[in-house]
Design a protein around this motif. Structure first.
Motif, PDB file in Angstrom:
ATOM      1  N   GLU A 175      -9.529  19.851 -16.145  1.00 43.62           N
ATOM      2  CA  GLU A 175      -9.723  20.904 -17.132  1.00 43.62           C
ATOM      3  C   GLU A 175      -8.876  22.135 -16.794  1.00 43.62           C
ATOM      4  O   GLU A 175      -8.286  22.760 -17.665  1.00 43.62           O
TER       5      GLU A 175
ATOM      6  N   HIS B 152     -17.657  24.479 -23.575  1.00 52.33           N
ATOM      7  CA  HIS B 152     -16.814  25.094 -22.557  1.00 52.33           C
ATOM      8  C   HIS B 152     -17.638  26.048 -21.684  1.00 52.33           C
ATOM      9  O   HIS B 152     -17.468  26.084 -20.461  1.00 52.33           O
TER      10      HIS B 152
ATOM     11  N   GLU C 215     -14.311  15.653 -21.566  1.00 55.80           N
ATOM     12  CA  GLU C 215     -14.068  15.304 -22.958  1.00 55.80           C
ATOM     13  C   GLU C 215     -15.049  14.254 -23.474  1.00 55.80           C
ATOM     14  O   GLU C 215     -15.444  14.281 -24.642  1.00 55.80           O
ATOM     15  N   ARG C 216     -15.430  13.317 -22.637  1.00 59.57           N
ATOM     16  CA  ARG C 216     -16.263  12.192 -23.091  1.00 59.57           C
ATOM     17  C   ARG C 216     -17.754  12.465 -22.992  1.00 59.57           C
ATOM     18  O   ARG C 216     -18.561  11.564 -23.239  1.00 59.57           O
TER      19      ARG C 216
END
Length: 206
Positions: free
Chosen positions: A111, A60, A34-35
């Motif tokens: 994930e 993704h 995410e980061r």
């Protein structure tokens, strides 16, 4: 365009893809999925931000490509000996942990836990391959006296337990490196499981 020119374009494309994957793998491991941004990946790889979606469509897709490449590396190693002991298998695992790439497995887990898609499927296959490999290792050592009906189920349970122990130690060492003696724990778990191999095939009801 002649074949030599086409080959050169393909080589440039392959090199760009490799650099993007290398940069993304490092950043995903350090910062998490995410980061990590495309801008950071572009800066580290030296490839323009706009080129990343051209190679991988989206973030993704890039993450999945990183996971597939990393898992290909760790799922296909050959043991140093033809018939390794559990201690030697644990040492092979420990060597992989020390190479600095292993934290990515837990980034993938984060994930995968929130997804039912391709990353989760890759993660399932990753563990399934480890289990199947250990089950084959056990089958090769199965004594003639073992019950052929119950032995496969008990071998499967042993594989789940042993792999779970290895990854549990691994996770603790990543999170609390100063307070976890990784090498001592790995030696102990291998010795304990090695010493209880007979329990895999002995009928507990007897």
């Amino acid at each position: 365009m002649n074949s030599q020119g086409r080959r050169r374009i393909d080589e440039i494309g392959d090199e760009s893809r490799r650099r993007i994957l290398d940069a993304a793998e490092g950043l995903f491991t350090e910062r998490g999925f995410e980061r990590t941004s495309f801008a950071e990946i572009a800066q580290r790889s030296g490839i323009s931000r706009g080129s990343i979606p051209w190679h991988f469509k989206n973030k993704h897709g890039l993450f999945l490509a990183v996971i597939e490449r990393a898992m290909d590396r760790v799922m296909t190693p050959e043991p140093r000996t033809a018939s390794p002991t559990l201690t030697e298998l644990a040492e092979e695992f420990a060597a992989w942990v020390r190479n600095g790439e292993s934290a990515l497995v837990f980034v993938a887990l984060t994930e995968a836990m929130g997804s039912s898609g391709a990353v989760r499927g890759q993660y399932q296959e990753y563990f399934a391959r480890h289990r199947r490999g250990l089950e084959r290792w056990l089958q090769a050592r199965r004594p003639a006296t073992a019950d052929p009906e119950t032995a496969p189920e008990r071998e499967r349970a042993f594989a789940v337990a042993f792999i779970g122990a290895l990854f549990g130690i691994h996770l603790q060492a990543l999170i609390d490196q100063d307070d976890v003696d990784f090498d001592a724990a790995m030696r102990l778990i291998a010795t304990q499981f090695e010493g209880n191999l007979r329990d895999v095939w002995d009928d507990p009801a007897q």
